[in-house]
Design an enzyme around this catalytic site. Structure first.
Site, PDB file in Angstrom:
ATOM      1  N   LYS A   1      88.768  51.610  77.249  1.00  0.00           N
ATOM      2  CA  LYS A   1      88.846  52.993  76.787  1.00  0.00           C
ATOM      3  C   LYS A   1      89.823  53.162  75.618  1.00  0.00           C
ATOM      4  O   LYS A   1      89.801  54.189  74.938  1.00  0.00           O
ATOM      5  CB  LYS A   1      89.232  53.919  77.937  1.00  0.00           C
ATOM      6  N   ASP A   2      90.677  52.168  75.383  1.00  0.00           N
ATOM      7  CA  ASP A   2      91.530  52.206  74.190  1.00  0.00           C
ATOM      8  C   ASP A   2      90.673  52.352  72.932  1.00  0.00           C
ATOM      9  O   ASP A   2      91.046  53.043  71.978  1.00  0.00           O
ATOM     10  CB  ASP A   2      92.345  50.920  74.064  1.00  0.00           C
TER      11      ASP A   2
END
Length: 346
Positions: free
Chosen positions: A48-49
């Site tokens: 999700k970064d």
């Protein structure tokens, strides 16, 4: 600084370029070669970064974010942590609505990154005003100078993986990949990767992993949402009780469902056999490989890549807790506790 001094401007520079790691013991009886795209190597310990940085950068480019803007999102935990990390470095306030299904570890991590957290009941309908979807929308409406990331319905979610994860996998496999196995929640990861990989080779099989209690598999097959499919389940970041527009069902060849229990045990097995401390959805991905192998999906020439989305440290109070596993009824004659190897010296 003197020539030769090496450093990164900040931690966001480390996002992406995660390693591809060959799986050995957990897949030793299966035909083909199997690899994990281990997203825990991102600085925020999850895939999700990638979307957090991409969406915020794009919003800045479009002038949608100014000084003192509040970043608001609905999350099961990982996206929230990544957004909180990016927001902290860039100087924005982060407000998150999370599901009560999220582990206590995840919620504490969000708070430690400076985010304001609203914990919402998990087992309510998506249109219930108490659901984390509706709570995030309400907070956005009530907060001046705010932006709602809305990962479930944001095309930039998939674009982040089309631009980074997909090309990385293609390059790392030398174009030999035959199958991509990815858990589907918002659908951004699988859709973005699939779109890129299918452009390189349309024959690559894209297989989504869904949870029992979720509507995604049946919707893919029938284009209809069946309310009878919806019931509570324990896996975080996998499956949905609504259809996210971020999911491109056309580039996914099939879905397979996995159970909470088998996925939890598989994650623990990966840790013990491969030395990779993985999260719940990584266990789900390998459980899917297990089931697909039994159905003859792979042959000796298969080159299978599974997305391992996050790190096991976010599940210490859940799948890596014998107490929690017992409470779920996950131990039986086939699945037992990890042997106690702790001895206290008095």
């Amino acid at each position: 600084m003197k020539p030769g001094f090496e450093s990164f401007p900040n931690i966001l520079s480390l996002i992406g370029d995660t390693p591809l790691i060959k799986l050995n013991k957990v897949v030793k009886n299966f035909k083909g070669d199997f690899f994990a795209k281990w997203e825990a190597y991102n600085p925020g310990h999850s895939n999700k970064d990638r979307i957090a940085l991409h969406i915020i950068n794009e919003a800045e480019r479009q002038g949608l974010i100014q000084e003192n803007t509040s970043i608001i999102e609905t999350t099961s935990g990982n996206t929230g942590f990544s957004l909180a990390m990016v927001s902290m470095i860039k100087g924005y306030e982060c407000i998150l609505a999370v599901s009560s299904k999220s582990s206590e570890d995840k919620i504490n991590m969000l708070r430690s990154m400076g985010a304001k957290v609203y914990v919402c009941p998990a087992n309510v309908k998506a249109d219930d005003p108490r659901s984390y979807y509706q709570v995030a929308k309400r907070i956005h409406e009530e907060t001046n100078n705010s932006i709602y990331i809305n990962q479930y319905f944001n095309s930039l979610n998939a674009d982040a993986h089309y631009n980074s994860t997909g090309p990385e996998i293609w390059k790392q496999t030398g174009g030999e990949i035959t199958h991509l196995i990815a858990c589907s929640g918002t659908g951004g990861t699988i859709s973005g990767c699939a779109r890129y990989l299918k452009e390189q080779n349309p024959a690559i099989r894209i297989i989504g992993v869904d949870a029992y209690g979720s509507v995604l598999k049946k919707y893919h097959e029938t284009q209809e949402i069946d309310p009878k499919e919806i019931y509570p389940y324990r896996i975080e970041g996998l499956g949905k009780n609504l259809i996210p527009s971020a999911t491109n069902f056309e580039v996914i060849d099939k879905f397979i469902k996995v159970s909470d229990e088998e996925s939890a045990h598989m994650a623990r097995s990966i840790a013990r056999k491969e030395g990779m401390f993985v999260g719940y959805t990584s266990g789900a991905a390998v459980q899917a490989i297990n089931q697909l192998s039994e159905k003859g999906e792979f042959d000796q020439n298969s080159k299978v890549v599974a997305i391992f989305p996050d790190h096991g440290s976010r599940y210490m109070s859940k799948i890596y807790s014998d107490k929690w596993m017992k409470e779920q009824g996950f131990f039986d004659s086939n699945h037992t506790e990890v042997p106690n190897k702790i001895e206290y010296i008095q």
